[in-house]
Design a protein around this motif. Structure first.
Motif, short mmCIF file in Angstrom:
data_model
loop_
_atom_site.label_atom_id
_atom_site.label_comp_id
_atom_site.label_asym_id
_atom_site.label_seq_id
_atom_site.Cartn_x
_atom_site.Cartn_y
_atom_site.Cartn_z
N GLU A 143 0.83 -1.21 0.00
CA GLU A 143 0.00 0.00 0.00
C GLU A 143 0.87 1.25 0.00
O GLU A 143 0.62 2.20 -0.76
CB GLU A 143 -0.93 -0.01 1.21
CG GLU A 143 -1.88 1.18 1.26
CD GLU A 143 -2.85 1.11 2.44
OE1 GLU A 143 -3.57 2.09 2.66
OE2 GLU A 143 -2.86 0.07 3.15
N ILE A 144 1.90 1.26 0.82
CA ILE A 144 2.79 2.41 0.90
C ILE A 144 3.64 2.53 -0.35
O ILE A 144 3.85 3.63 -0.88
CB ILE A 144 3.67 2.33 2.16
CG1 ILE A 144 2.80 2.51 3.41
CG2 ILE A 144 4.80 3.35 2.12
CD1 ILE A 144 3.52 2.31 4.71
N ALA A 145 4.12 1.39 -0.86
CA ALA A 145 4.95 1.43 -2.07
C ALA A 145 4.19 2.02 -3.25
O ALA A 145 4.73 2.85 -4.00
CB ALA A 145 5.43 0.01 -2.42
N GLU A 146 2.94 1.62 -3.42
CA GLU A 146 2.16 2.18 -4.54
C GLU A 146 1.91 3.66 -4.34
O GLU A 146 1.98 4.44 -5.31
CB GLU A 146 0.83 1.43 -4.69
CG GLU A 146 0.02 1.94 -5.88
CD GLU A 146 -1.23 1.12 -6.17
OE1 GLU A 146 -1.74 1.23 -7.29
OE2 GLU A 146 -1.68 0.37 -5.27
N MET A 147 1.61 4.06 -3.12
CA MET A 147 1.36 5.47 -2.85
C MET A 147 2.60 6.31 -3.18
O MET A 147 2.50 7.37 -3.80
CB MET A 147 0.99 5.65 -1.37
CG MET A 147 0.78 7.10 -0.95
SD MET A 147 0.35 7.22 0.80
CE MET A 147 1.87 6.66 1.58
#
Length: 313
Positions: free
Chosen positions: A104-108
């Protein structure tokens, strides 16, 4: 007297610049209307002045008739955000193990802040010539379809091999280049695709992909003339820590098998091997922190970093 000295110095710089441009002409012709895929990553991405120089060089490539396609990483930025969120990361052979929270953080970070910032730098640098960066991720228009990545680790004591689960880490299964071709071939606009290394599986799950691997897959699909891996090291080092200027894919495989190449250099060399085998003429691993490293590599006889090409026939 001081004014005349300044004029003389300025005139000398002008003649030197003209000489450099003339010497670059044969190389400019080699890359005319060719695709050059550039992987932009490492800690240099976090330095504003280095990013501006990178963006200006990309605009220059476009105006010289080259078609740059940028694929970016963002490892340090992801690590910083994970740290602020209290999420710990582990790595296997240079690849980040990615669970739900990390994904989730990587995509953001990748598809959001980093991707749009790079695209905007290019647009700002090319404003007068109407060169525009276009931010994309592998999820846009089905650009990159992935399959789950796995790694096999061998226990050094028992020599037993085990399959390691990397979580939501993918390997490119297919690159649909229709959107990229549309942007590259647009007769009315000078677009520069900027791709975040996020892909989607056949069943719709989002996966993080090593940016080097994405760059290799994109370069192979587009039959790029060159792929440049801009990172935060000078290139590939031998066992004595000396820079290797040039090697074949067989020699690159030998570095991995012998253990000379370790950590993040392993996926870089694997990407270079895959890209050359897919039809890319050569891959160059070079230091993106050095101003104008791309221009030195493409337009001078000296080159920069380590060039990897096919074995002689």
């Amino acid at each position: 007297m001081i004014i005349q000295t300044e004029i003389d110095s300025s005139e000398e710089r002008g003649w030197a610049t003209a000489k450099q441009l003339a010497e670059a002409l044969p190389y400019i012709q080699i890359y005319d209307r060719e695709i050059v895929t550039i992987k932009y990553g490492g800690h240099a991405m976090g330095e504003a002045e280095t990013a501006r120089i990178f963006a200006s060089d990309i605009v220059l490539l476009k105006l010289l008739g080259i078609h740059p396609v940028v694929v970016h990483g963002g490892g340090p930025q992801i690590s910083a955000m994970l740290g602020r969120a209290g999420v710990k990361s582990t790595f296997i052979d240079g690849l980040r193990v990615t669970d739900d929270a990390t994904m989730e953080i990587a995509e953001m970070v990748l598809s959001g802040a980093v991707n749009k910032e790079i695209a905007n730098w290019i647009t700002q640098a090319g404003r007068e010539a109407d060169v525009r960066g276009v931010g994309l991720s592998g999820k846009d228009a089905g650009l990159i379809t992935v399959e789950k990545a796995t790694r096999i680790k061998r226990d050094p004591d028992s020599m037993i091999e085990q399959v390691v689960d990397l979580g939501f880490v993918g390997e490119p299964k297919n690159v649909d280049d229709k959107l990229l071709r549309t942007l590259i071939d647009d007769p009315n606009h000078d677009y520069v695709p900027v791709i975040a290394p996020i892909g989607v599986s056949d069943d719709g799950h989002t996966f993080n992909i090593n940016a080097d691997t994405v760059a290799g897959a994109v370069a192979g699909k587009l039959s790029a003339k060159r792929m440049l891996l801009l990172t935060d090291i000078a290139g590939v080092m031998d066992e004595n820590k000396n820079l290797i200027r040039q090697m074949t894919i067989s020699e690159a495989k030998g570095l991995i098998e012998s253990g000379v190449a370790v950590g993040g250099m392993i996926p870089k060399l694997e990407t270079a091997i895959m890209a050359v085998e897919a039809g890319v003429e050569a891959v160059v691993i070079l230091d993106g922190r050095r101003p104008h490293a791309m221009l030195v590599e493409l337009f001078t006889e000296h080159g920069a970093g380590t060039l990897i090409q096919a074995d002689p026939i």
